[in-house]
Design a protein around this motif. Structure first.
Motif, PDB file in Angstrom:
ATOM      1  N   MET A 238      21.999 -60.039  -4.112  1.00 39.45           N
ATOM      2  CA  MET A 238      21.689 -58.861  -4.912  1.00 39.45           C
ATOM      3  C   MET A 238      20.958 -59.156  -6.219  1.00 39.45           C
ATOM      4  O   MET A 238      20.587 -58.248  -6.946  1.00 39.45           O
ATOM      5  CB  MET A 238      22.970 -58.099  -5.231  1.00 39.45           C
ATOM      6  N   GLN A 239      20.748 -60.428  -6.556  1.00 35.10           N
ATOM      7  CA  GLN A 239      20.272 -60.740  -7.904  1.00 35.10           C
ATOM      8  C   GLN A 239      18.893 -60.175  -8.207  1.00 35.10           C
ATOM      9  O   GLN A 239      18.661 -59.655  -9.309  1.00 35.10           O
ATOM     10  CB  GLN A 239      20.274 -62.252  -8.146  1.00 35.10           C
ATOM     11  N   ASP A 240      17.966 -60.252  -7.269  1.00 38.94           N
ATOM     12  CA  ASP A 240      16.621 -59.748  -7.550  1.00 38.94           C
ATOM     13  C   ASP A 240      16.649 -58.254  -7.861  1.00 38.94           C
ATOM     14  O   ASP A 240      15.936 -57.779  -8.761  1.00 38.94           O
ATOM     15  CB  ASP A 240      15.685 -60.031  -6.373  1.00 38.94           C
ATOM     16  N   ARG A 241      17.459 -57.501  -7.131  1.00 37.53           N
ATOM     17  CA  ARG A 241      17.601 -56.072  -7.437  1.00 37.53           C
ATOM     18  C   ARG A 241      18.243 -55.901  -8.813  1.00 37.53           C
ATOM     19  O   ARG A 241      17.859 -55.021  -9.594  1.00 37.53           O
ATOM     20  CB  ARG A 241      18.458 -55.377  -6.379  1.00 37.53           C
ATOM     21  N   CYS A 242      19.237 -56.744  -9.097  1.00 36.86           N
ATOM     22  CA  CYS A 242      19.934 -56.667 -10.379  1.00 36.86           C
ATOM     23  C   CYS A 242      18.989 -56.944 -11.544  1.00 36.86           C
ATOM     24  O   CYS A 242      19.016 -56.243 -12.564  1.00 36.86           O
ATOM     25  CB  CYS A 242      21.098 -57.672 -10.377  1.00 36.86           C
ATOM     26  N   LEU A 243      18.129 -57.944 -11.404  1.00 37.64           N
ATOM     27  CA  LEU A 243      17.215 -58.314 -12.492  1.00 37.64           C
ATOM     28  C   LEU A 243      16.257 -57.177 -12.847  1.00 37.64           C
ATOM     29  O   LEU A 243      15.879 -57.007 -14.005  1.00 37.64           O
ATOM     30  CB  LEU A 243      16.426 -59.562 -12.103  1.00 37.64           C
ATOM     31  N   ARG A 244      15.883 -56.410 -11.865  1.00 37.35           N
ATOM     32  CA  ARG A 244      14.974 -55.286 -12.138  1.00 37.35           C
ATOM     33  C   ARG A 244      15.658 -54.189 -12.952  1.00 37.35           C
ATOM     34  O   ARG A 244      14.990 -53.423 -13.646  1.00 37.35           O
ATOM     35  CB  ARG A 244      14.445 -54.711 -10.817  1.00 37.35           C
ATOM     36  N   ARG A 245      16.957 -54.126 -12.878  1.00 42.29           N
ATOM     37  CA  ARG A 245      17.683 -53.084 -13.603  1.00 42.29           C
ATOM     38  C   ARG A 245      17.872 -53.438 -15.080  1.00 42.29           C
ATOM     39  O   ARG A 245      18.243 -52.575 -15.876  1.00 42.29           O
ATOM     40  CB  ARG A 245      19.048 -52.848 -12.951  1.00 42.29           C
ATOM     41  N   TYR A 246      17.660 -54.697 -15.443  1.00 40.66           N
ATOM     42  CA  TYR A 246      17.939 -55.130 -16.819  1.00 40.66           C
ATOM     43  C   TYR A 246      16.721 -55.797 -17.452  1.00 40.66           C
ATOM     44  O   TYR A 246      16.810 -56.873 -18.044  1.00 40.66           O
ATOM     45  CB  TYR A 246      19.147 -56.073 -16.825  1.00 40.66           C
ATOM     46  N   SER A 247      15.598 -55.121 -17.363  1.00 42.91           N
ATOM     47  CA  SER A 247      14.343 -55.678 -17.881  1.00 42.91           C
ATOM     48  C   SER A 247      14.345 -55.798 -19.409  1.00 42.91           C
ATOM     49  O   SER A 247      13.595 -56.591 -19.974  1.00 42.91           O
ATOM     50  CB  SER A 247      13.160 -54.817 -17.439  1.00 42.91           C
TER      51      SER A 247
END
Length: 489
Positions: A238-247
């Motif tokens: 899930m990390q790539d999706r997570c990183l997009r949420r916390y730009s």
């Protein structure tokens, strides 16, 4: 017609059915009281050594036996081979930072990779991890105006290390290229935890302001943190999706913390991981280290060399020389008093000894002295996440510092011998009539290895002043406290 109450009084020898039932219940009540009285006043059972044991009991007894013999008995048999390191590095700083890695990396024993932004020059047979280039992260948004896009690349180090497919991995340990690990203590710390469960282990910053800016629930990445294998597997999904949420986040460690929060995994704090968000001398922090294994040191390019007169890399190498003899005890604090000369003595084994004129309480001595400045230099000493004390309340109480010169092992006596020599500097004039510690040039500290100290309840070692006829030399013994041994003022 049913008999009246008067008839009962006139004929007591002819009980009714109701009276029979009443006597029956009274009898039962009487027996009940007698029975429980015997239980209440029954003596406690005694146990003999010859009892039958189940397999589980037998294992428990064997475990206790190994502890009694002084062998480390950890809950989980984690070894160095079970740890995969993911080291975040920069090509711009690689030439100097790689020297820190060489201090603790053990080729053939340690496993993992260094992750760089681009290829660098390497020398054959250098004691370094395998070098890998991080994946392209340009597709991820980064909107923080004060930070650097490299935070996204670094936050993916654990995921990319997992994808290398290394075998028999239980833990992924993240660190920076200027983070130094004490490997034996890292293993001791991780061995407390079940690697089959979800664990996110690390420590917060020394700066209260830094923790307020980021989070008291976040592991600061420079000090290093550990993630169990099954948690790393879930993170990778899930990390790539997570990183997009916390730009909008600043760094890599707060992005990691955000993803851990989405996975419902809190930070398990281990105070042996050290971010060292401070400036100046680490002396006050190191000599008052918490009663826990020293796991990591960070920001070594920012603070002063821990041994005056040495280069930074050389000084850390010098500290690790003592760790070879007793890694579990490195920089652990002991306190004792020379009552005849009215000195307070503070030992940080393998690092330094301090002598202070006058008697200071153990509670005061175990509090870090302010030899350092806050990460945010405009903030005063109230902005730390822990208690501190002034270096000296009276000019006469400025500590005389003796730094570790050498550590050796005496096979005949089975003792570790540490030699500590005085650090010459200018001291303020003192009117006190007590003897000055400046007459002591050398301190000899004797101790035995205590590899099992962290399998027992945490306790500082005791310290004793030994008799000495050698002028200018003070002898100390450091080791496990005996029965009824306390620090008497």
């Amino acid at each position: 017609m049913a008999p009246s109450s008067a008839q009962h009084r006139h004929h007591p020898s002819l009980p009714t059915i109701s009276s029979t039932v009443s006597w029956f219940f009274l009898s039962l009540l009487f027996l009940y009281v007698i029975y429980y009285s015997t239980l209440l006043f029954e003596p406690a059972p005694t146990f003999t050594t010859k009892t039958a044991t189940t397999c589980q009991d037998s294992d428990h007894l064997q475990s206790n036996a190994s502890k009694a013999e002084g062998e480390p008995s950890l809950r989980f048999d984690t070894e160095l081979k079970h740890i995969a390191f993911g080291i975040a590095a920069s090509s711009r700083l690689w030439r100097t930072r790689k020297e820190y890695l060489k201090l603790w990396w053990r080729r053939g024993e340690t496993h993992g990779a260094v992750w760089l932004d681009r290829q660098v020059r390497t020398t054959e047979n250098e004691n370094l991890p395998d070098i890998h280039i991080s994946e392209d992260t340009s597709k991820f948004p980064y909107t923080n105006l004060q930070g650097y896009r490299s935070a996204i690349r670094i936050s993916r180090v654990v995921t990319e290390t997992l994808r290398l497919g290394m075998e028999d991995v239980r833990w992924f340990v993240m660190g920076d290229d200027d983070t130094v690990f004490v490997l034996e203590n890292l293993v001791r710390t991780l061995s407390k935890y079940d690697h089959n469960q979800f664990y996110y282990i690390g420590m917060t910053s020394e700066s209260h302001f830094q923790n307020m800016l980021f989070s008291y629930g976040m592991a600061f990445g420079g000090g290093g943190f550990a993630i169990s294998y099954p948690l790393a597997v879930e993170l990778e999904k899930m990390q790539d999706r997570c990183l997009r949420r916390y730009s909008g986040y600043y760094g890599s460690d707060d992005r990691m913390h955000a993803c851990m929060s989405e996975l419902n995994v809190p930070l398990t704090k281990e105070p042996g991981f050290h971010q060292y968000d401070v400036h100046g001398s680490l002396l006050g922090l190191l000599v008052a280290h918490p009663v826990t294994p020293l796991v990591s040191l960070h920001h070594l390019d920012v603070v002063d060399p821990i041994f005056p007169g040495m280069r930074r890399v050389q000084s850390i190498k010098h500290l690790l020389e003592s760790a070879k003899y007793d890694s579990a005890s490195i920089i652990q604090q002991s306190i004792c008093y020379d009552k005849k000369r009215e000195w307070s003595i503070l030992v940080s084994w393998g690092f330094a000894v301090q002598i202070i004129r006058g008697i200071l309480s153990p509670r005061e001595l175990e509090t870090p002295a302010r030899t350092f400045l806050n990460w945010h230099k405009k903030l005063d000493y109230t902005a730390y996440a822990f208690n501190t004390r002034p270096v000296a309340r009276n000019p006469c109480q400025k500590p005389f510092v003796y730094y570790m010169s050498s550590t050796n092992y005496d096979k005949a006596r089975e003792n570790i011998i540490g030699i500590y020599t005085i650090h010459r500097e200018r001291y303020p004039y003192c009117k006190w009539k007590t003897e000055s510690p400046e007459n002591i040039d050398t301190i000899v500290v004797l101790k035995k290895e205590d590899s099992s100290r962290w399998t027992k309840a945490p306790r500082k070692d005791c310290c004793r002043v030994l008799p000495s006829k050698k002028r200018g030399t003070l002898y100390l013994w450091v080791g496990n406290c005996q029965t009824n041994e306390v620090i008497e003022l």
